[in-house]
Design a protein around this motif. Structure first.
Motif, PDB file in Angstrom:
ATOM      1  N   GLN A 297       0.832  -1.198   0.000  1.00 53.03           N
ATOM      2  CA  GLN A 297       0.000   0.000   0.000  1.00 53.03           C
ATOM      3  C   GLN A 297       0.871   1.254   0.000  1.00 53.03           C
ATOM      4  OE1 GLN A 297      -3.286   0.025   2.760  1.00 53.03           O
ATOM      5  NE2 GLN A 297      -3.010   2.198   3.179  1.00 53.03           N
ATOM      6  N   GLY A 298       1.952   1.231   0.749  1.00 52.76           N
ATOM      7  CA  GLY A 298       2.852   2.387   0.810  1.00 52.76           C
ATOM      8  C   GLY A 298       3.486   2.697  -0.535  1.00 52.76           C
ATOM      9  N   GLU A 299       3.831   1.664  -1.290  1.00 55.01           N
ATOM     10  CA  GLU A 299       4.422   1.884  -2.618  1.00 55.01           C
ATOM     11  C   GLU A 299       3.409   2.523  -3.566  1.00 55.01           C
ATOM     12  OE1 GLU A 299       7.706  -1.627  -3.139  1.00 55.01           O
ATOM     13  OE2 GLU A 299       5.600  -2.242  -3.120  1.00 55.01           O
ATOM     14  N   ILE A 300       2.153   2.106  -3.468  1.00 52.07           N
ATOM     15  CA  ILE A 300       1.103   2.692  -4.304  1.00 52.07           C
ATOM     16  C   ILE A 300       0.902   4.151  -3.931  1.00 52.07           C
ATOM     17  CG2 ILE A 300      -1.353   2.591  -4.883  1.00 52.07           C
ATOM     18  CD1 ILE A 300      -1.093  -0.505  -4.304  1.00 52.07           C
ATOM     19  N   ARG A 301       0.833   4.432  -2.635  1.00 50.77           N
ATOM     20  CA  ARG A 301       0.663   5.812  -2.176  1.00 50.77           C
ATOM     21  C   ARG A 301       1.818   6.691  -2.643  1.00 50.77           C
ATOM     22  NH1 ARG A 301       1.272   6.319   2.930  1.00 50.77           N
ATOM     23  NH2 ARG A 301       0.284   8.351   2.970  1.00 50.77           N
TER      24      ARG A 301
ATOM     25  N   LEU B 290      -4.415   4.328 -13.277  1.00 49.94           N
ATOM     26  CA  LEU B 290      -4.071   2.941 -12.996  1.00 49.94           C
ATOM     27  C   LEU B 290      -3.010   2.434 -13.963  1.00 49.94           C
ATOM     28  CD1 LEU B 290      -7.416   1.166 -12.093  1.00 49.94           C
ATOM     29  CD2 LEU B 290      -5.332   1.200 -10.757  1.00 49.94           C
ATOM     30  N   ALA B 291      -3.085   2.874 -15.206  1.00 48.22           N
ATOM     31  CA  ALA B 291      -2.096   2.433 -16.200  1.00 48.22           C
ATOM     32  C   ALA B 291      -0.691   2.874 -15.810  1.00 48.22           C
ATOM     33  CB  ALA B 291      -2.458   2.970 -17.580  1.00 48.22           C
ATOM     34  N   GLU B 292      -0.554   4.105 -15.317  1.00 49.32           N
ATOM     35  CA  GLU B 292       0.766   4.593 -14.908  1.00 49.32           C
ATOM     36  C   GLU B 292       1.298   3.821 -13.709  1.00 49.32           C
ATOM     37  OE1 GLU B 292       0.469   9.278 -16.204  1.00 49.32           O
ATOM     38  OE2 GLU B 292      -0.397   8.661 -14.296  1.00 49.32           O
TER      39      GLU B 292
ATOM     40  N   TYR C 216       4.601   1.284 -13.574  1.00 44.90           N
ATOM     41  CA  TYR C 216       5.686   1.613 -12.649  1.00 44.90           C
ATOM     42  C   TYR C 216       5.919   0.514 -11.614  1.00 44.90           C
ATOM     43  CZ  TYR C 216       8.379   4.319  -9.250  1.00 44.90           C
ATOM     44  OH  TYR C 216       9.342   4.755  -8.375  1.00 44.90           O
ATOM     45  N   LEU C 217       4.843   0.010 -11.024  1.00 44.55           N
ATOM     46  CA  LEU C 217       4.963  -0.954  -9.924  1.00 44.55           C
ATOM     47  C   LEU C 217       4.653  -2.393 -10.335  1.00 44.55           C
ATOM     48  CD1 LEU C 217       3.210   1.061  -7.074  1.00 44.55           C
ATOM     49  CD2 LEU C 217       5.660   0.692  -7.385  1.00 44.55           C
TER      50      LEU C 217
ATOM     51  N   CYS D  99       1.803  -3.724 -10.450  1.00 38.42           N
ATOM     52  CA  CYS D  99       0.627  -4.286  -9.781  1.00 38.42           C
ATOM     53  C   CYS D  99      -0.456  -4.510 -10.839  1.00 38.42           C
ATOM     54  CB  CYS D  99       0.131  -3.384  -8.666  1.00 38.42           C
ATOM     55  SG  CYS D  99      -0.143  -1.691  -9.112  1.00 38.42           S
ATOM     56  N   GLY D 100      -1.071  -5.663 -10.795  1.00 40.52           N
ATOM     57  CA  GLY D 100      -2.066  -6.016 -11.796  1.00 40.52           C
ATOM     58  C   GLY D 100      -1.472  -6.687 -13.019  1.00 40.52           C
ATOM     59  N   MET D 101      -0.179  -6.979 -13.000  1.00 39.95           N
ATOM     60  CA  MET D 101       0.456  -7.610 -14.147  1.00 39.95           C
ATOM     61  C   MET D 101       0.907  -9.035 -13.833  1.00 39.95           C
ATOM     62  SD  MET D 101       2.650  -4.470 -15.632  1.00 39.95           S
ATOM     63  CE  MET D 101       2.563  -4.669 -17.396  1.00 39.95           C
ATOM     64  N   GLY D 102       0.528  -9.532 -12.692  1.00 47.09           N
ATOM     65  CA  GLY D 102       0.922 -10.880 -12.302  1.00 47.09           C
ATOM     66  C   GLY D 102      -0.060 -11.920 -12.817  1.00 47.09           C
TER      67      GLY D 102
END
Length: 109
Positions: free
Chosen positions: A30-34, A44-46, A50-51, A53-56
């Motif tokens: 959560q901290g990385e998203i924040r 969400l695409a950016e 970057y992180l 998330c959602g690509m697993g």
């Protein structure tokens, strides 16, 4: 409605729960998203690029709504203003021999 990219969210101050994993497939917290939102990633695409998330393995089925909710909370906007990320079909590698063996009709032998 487009988000105003000129808004200043201020510094990303630590919050309780920042170490909680939101995307289990890519182990994004959560901290990385924040922090990504405070760094200027407002879609969400950016955040996804970057992180990751959602690509697993789950392709965002588990974490997509949670990530959008966290982003909306940081930007103080309704979740409906967070545009959904585009989804793509899973891809599999294909041996070049399959393409080389095709006949003119487009069907493999």
């Amino acid at each position: 409605m487009r988000l105003d990219r000129s808004i200043d969210l201020g510094p990303c101050l630590p919050k309780e729960g920042d170490d909680q994993i939101i995307c289990r497939c890519e182990e994004v917290t959560q901290g990385e998203i924040r922090q990504a939102v405070h760094a200027g990633m407002f879609t969400l695409a950016e955040v996804r690029r970057y992180l990751r998330c959602g690509m697993g393995l789950c392709q965002g089925q588990t974490c997509g709504k949670l990530v959008a909710r966290i982003m909306a909370g940081e930007m103080k906007v309704p979740v409906s203003q967070i545009a959904p990320a585009s989804s793509r079909s899973p891809m599999r590698p294909i041996a070049m021999q399959v393409w080389a063996d095709e006949k003119e009709g487009g069907r493999p032998e």
